[in-house]
Scaffold this motif. Structure first.
Motif, mmCIF file in Angstrom:
data_model
loop_
_atom_site.group_PDB
_atom_site.id
_atom_site.type_symbol
_atom_site.label_atom_id
_atom_site.label_comp_id
_atom_site.label_asym_id
_atom_site.label_seq_id
_atom_site.Cartn_x
_atom_site.Cartn_y
_atom_site.Cartn_z
ATOM 1 N N THR A 44 -16.269 16.523 -14.351
ATOM 2 C CA THR A 44 -15.384 15.554 -13.765
ATOM 3 C C THR A 44 -13.465 16.331 -13.460
ATOM 4 N N ILE A 45 -12.911 16.289 -12.448
ATOM 5 C CA ILE A 45 -11.756 16.653 -12.363
ATOM 6 C C ILE A 45 -10.554 15.773 -12.118
ATOM 7 N N TRP A 46 -9.168 16.280 -11.514
ATOM 8 C CA TRP A 46 -7.900 15.573 -11.976
ATOM 9 C C TRP A 46 -7.967 15.507 -10.957
ATOM 10 N N VAL A 47 -6.634 14.193 -9.795
ATOM 11 C CA VAL A 47 -6.313 14.342 -8.498
ATOM 12 C C VAL A 47 -4.653 14.028 -9.508
ATOM 13 N N ILE A 48 -3.819 14.503 -9.021
ATOM 14 C CA ILE A 48 -2.189 15.112 -9.271
ATOM 15 C C ILE A 48 -1.735 14.552 -7.419
ATOM 16 N N ALA A 49 -1.556 13.189 -7.752
ATOM 17 C CA ALA A 49 -0.850 12.392 -6.161
ATOM 18 C C ALA A 49 0.818 12.224 -7.221
ATOM 19 N N ASP A 50 1.792 12.773 -5.572
ATOM 20 C CA ASP A 50 3.164 12.555 -5.540
ATOM 21 C C ASP A 50 3.517 11.637 -5.185
ATOM 22 N N VAL A 51 4.730 10.715 -5.979
ATOM 23 C CA VAL A 51 5.078 9.201 -6.057
ATOM 24 C C VAL A 51 6.617 9.411 -5.700
ATOM 25 N N TYR A 52 6.593 8.504 -4.986
ATOM 26 C CA TYR A 52 8.542 8.745 -4.626
ATOM 27 C C TYR A 52 9.148 7.931 -5.763
ATOM 28 N N GLU A 53 10.387 8.261 -6.358
ATOM 29 C CA GLU A 53 11.401 7.463 -7.221
ATOM 30 C C GLU A 53 11.469 6.108 -6.943
ATOM 31 N N TYR A 54 11.297 5.390 -5.686
ATOM 32 C CA TYR A 54 12.162 4.584 -5.070
ATOM 33 C C TYR A 54 10.851 3.363 -5.635
ATOM 34 N N GLU A 55 9.247 3.819 -5.167
ATOM 35 C CA GLU A 55 7.555 3.399 -5.746
ATOM 36 C C GLU A 55 7.365 3.343 -6.857
ATOM 37 N N LEU A 56 8.404 4.043 -7.840
ATOM 38 C CA LEU A 56 7.411 4.538 -9.666
ATOM 39 C C LEU A 56 7.688 2.675 -10.109
ATOM 40 N N THR B 121 0.589 -0.946 -0.247
ATOM 41 C CA THR B 121 -0.113 0.226 0.370
ATOM 42 C C THR B 121 1.121 1.373 -0.246
ATOM 43 N N ILE B 122 1.210 2.243 -0.636
ATOM 44 C CA ILE B 122 1.842 3.217 -0.779
ATOM 45 C C ILE B 122 0.450 4.865 -0.567
ATOM 46 N N ARG B 123 0.662 5.299 0.488
ATOM 47 C CA ARG B 123 0.526 6.014 0.559
ATOM 48 C C ARG B 123 0.941 7.646 0.615
ATOM 49 N N THR B 124 -0.086 8.950 -0.124
ATOM 50 C CA THR B 124 0.797 9.446 -1.001
ATOM 51 C C THR B 124 -0.833 10.759 -0.381
ATOM 52 N N VAL B 125 0.008 11.814 -0.515
ATOM 53 C CA VAL B 125 -1.267 13.255 -0.970
ATOM 54 C C VAL B 125 -1.229 13.686 -2.322
ATOM 55 N N GLY B 126 -2.392 14.016 -2.221
ATOM 56 C CA GLY B 126 -2.675 14.507 -3.813
ATOM 57 C C GLY B 126 -3.448 15.910 -4.019
ATOM 58 N N ARG B 127 -3.227 16.889 -5.037
ATOM 59 C CA ARG B 127 -3.643 17.623 -5.095
ATOM 60 C C ARG B 127 -4.987 17.670 -6.492
ATOM 61 N N VAL B 128 -6.206 18.749 -5.796
ATOM 62 C CA VAL B 128 -7.444 18.218 -6.963
ATOM 63 C C VAL B 128 -7.100 19.913 -8.205
ATOM 64 N N GLU B 129 -7.118 19.175 -9.632
ATOM 65 C CA GLU B 129 -6.998 20.167 -10.661
ATOM 66 C C GLU B 129 -7.564 19.980 -11.767
ATOM 67 N N TYR B 130 -7.428 21.283 -12.422
ATOM 68 C CA TYR B 130 -8.425 20.827 -13.669
ATOM 69 C C TYR B 130 -8.868 20.004 -14.475
#
Length: 407
Positions: free
Chosen positions: A250-262, A99-108
C-alpha cells in the motif's frame, strides 16, 4: 395773432373734457405696461377697481411622488435577439457538484516502514542484503552478526540449563535454590528474547548445547531495502540503523489543496487518481487524512490518500493527477455565463417579456462546474439571458439603463 388764439382755445377745451367727470386724471389700465397695471390695481381709490384687503391665500402643497420606482428595462426586438444569439434559461434549484483538480505525489506508507537495528555491539560477519533496492521476503536473512557479549550470554544460558538438569550433590545452597531453578532458567531465556533472538534460535542453542558464534538478523516484513548503511566487516553499536525496509503493498498519495478549497474537503471523500504514464487507467481512493499545517509559499494544505498497490505500478515520487468530486446539494443556481461581473457588482438581465430585459443586481455564492449559486436578487422561475448578455448590456449602457440599487 390768430394762430396764438387758436392754440389757447384748443388747450382750454381739452382741459375741460379731462376734468369734467371727477376733476382727476388717471390713464386707463389698458394703456399701462403689465407691471405698472399690477401696481396700479393695488392703489386705493382706483376708479372702477375694488381694493381686496383679505389676507393672501396659503400656497397649495405639491403632490407627493411615490417612493417605489419602476424597474428600468432595455428593449431588444425578437429579430435582433435572434440575430445576436440571445438564449434564455430559467432560474431553478439544481444539484451542484464541485470538482477539485490537483496534483499529488506517491509516497511511502509510513506505517509500513521498518528500521533494522541491534541491541548489542558486534561486527557484521556476513551480509546477505548487499545492495539498496533489493526485495526481501518476511523471514529472509539480512546479515550475520558476531557479538562477544551475546556469545557470553548464550554460554550463561547453557550453564543454567545444565545446572537445572543436574544440580549436583545435595547442599544447603542447592536446597535453597531448588524451588527457583525453573524461574532462573526462564529469566536467562527471556534475556535472549529481549536481544531479539528468535525462539527457533533459542531452541537451536538448547538442542546443540553450544552457543552460536554469529546470530542471523531476519527481515520482519516483505518489502524493499530503501537504505543500507552497513558493509561486511563493519562494527555496529547498539541502536545503530543497519537497513530501512519499505512494504509497498500500500502507498500514500499526498495531494496539494489550495487554502480557499479547504472548507469543501472532508475525510472519506471519494477521489480519482490518474497517472500520465498509464493512460486510460484510473485508481479509486478516499481521503484518509488532512494535515493540520499550511505551506507558506504555495498557500496549500496536504491531503493524504491511501491506495493499494498490488502490482507495484505506483512508485514513490511519481506524480499523479487527482480529481475530488464534492456534492454540494440542491441550490438556486444559473449558468455562470449569465452573470456579468463589473468588479463592483454582479448583474443579470431578466426577461420581462415582449423583448424587454431588466438589468438586476444579484449576490452570488458557490461556483461549480459552470454553475453559480444565487443568494439574492432572483427567485425560482425567473428567466435570464445566458448568452449574448454582454451585447444586451452594451445596448443598455448606450440608452442609459442601469439596475436599481439593491438594499
Amino acid at each position: 395773432m390768430n394762430r396764438r388764439v387758436s392754440v389757447i382755445l384748443l388747450l382750454a377745451a381739452l382741459f375741460y373734457l379731462l376734468v369734467a367727470g371727477s376733476g382727476q386724471f388717471f390713464p386707463p389700465l389698458s394703456a399701462l405696461r403689465p407691471a405698472e397695471a399690477l401696481a396700479a390695481s393695488d392703489m386705493p381709490g382706483m376708479p372702477g377697481m375694488e381694493t381686496d384687503h383679505r389676507p393672501p391665500a396659503k400656497p397649495t402643497a405639491a403632490p407627493v411622488e411615490s417612493t417605489s420606482q419602476e424597474a428600468p428595462t432595455v428593449e431588444i426586438s425578437p429579430e435582433k435577439q435572434q440575430m445576436i444569439g440571445v438564449k434564455m434559461v430559467a432560474v431553478s434549484r439544481q444539484t451542484i457538484t464541485r470538482t477539485i483538480r490537483t496534483v499529488g505525489r506517491v509516497e511511502y506508507d509510513e506505517k509500513k516502514l521498518v528500521a533494522i537495528t541491534t541491541k548489542y555491539e558486534g561486527w557484521v560477519e556476513k551480509l546477505y542484503t548487499d545492495y539498496t533496492g533489493k526485495f526481501v521476503r518476511k523471514g529472509e536473512p539480512l546479515a550475520e552478526i558476531y557479538s562477544p557479549e551475546l556469545f557470553a550470554t548464550q554460554q550463561e544460558f547453557l550453564n543454567l540449563l545444565r545446572w537445572h538438569k543436574d544440580p549436583g550433590p545435595a547442599s544447603s545452597w542447592n536446597s535453597m535454590l531448588a524451588g527457583d531453578r525453573d524461574a532462573i532458567v526462564e529469566a536467562a531465556r527471556q534475556r535472549l528474547r529481549l536481544w531479539d533472538i528468535t525462539e527457533n534460535q533459542i531452541k537451536t542453542i538448547e538442542g546443540s548445547g553450544k552457543p552460536i558464534r554469529t546470530l542471523t538478523l531476519f527481515s520482519p516484513i516483505s518489502g524493499y531495502v530503501i537504505q543500507k548503511m552497513v558493509v561486511q566487516g563493519m562494527r555496529i553499536m547498539p541502536g545503530e540503523k543497519l537497513f530501512d525496509l519499505a512494504d509497498l503493498s500500500t502507498i500514500w498519495v499526498i495531494a496539494d489543496v489550495y487554502e480557499y478549497e479547504l472548507p469543501l474537503i472532508r475525510l472519506g471523500q471519494t477521489t480519482r487518481v490518474r497517472l500520465s504514464y498509464l493512460p486510460g487507467k484510473e485508481f479509486a481512493s478516499k481521503i484518509d487524512y488532512i494535515y493540520p499545517s499550511l505551506s507558506g509559499e504555495s498557500r496549500t494544505a496536504r491531503v493524504r490518500l491511501v491506495m493499494p498497490n498490488p502490482g507495484g505500478n505506483l512508485m514513490p515520487q511519481m506524480f499523479t493527477n487527482i480529481e475530488i468530486t464534492i456534492d454540494l446539494g440542491k441550490r438556486l443556481a444559473i449558468p455562470d455565463a449569465a452573470v456579468i461581473d463589473t468588479g463592483e457588482r454582479k448583474i443579470v438581465y431578466v426577461d420581462k417579456g415582449e423583448g424587454n430585459f431588466e438589468p438586476r443586481e444579484v449576490v452570488t455564492g458557490l461556483r461549480a462546474d459552470k454553475m453559480v449559486e444565487v443568494l439574492q436578487g432572483l427567485k425560482e422561475g425567473d428567466r435570464v439571458a445566458s448568452t449574448a448578455n454582454f451585447l444586451i448590456d452594451s445596448e443598455a449602457q448606450l440608452r442609459g439603463v442601469a439596475p436599481l440599487h439593491q438594499h
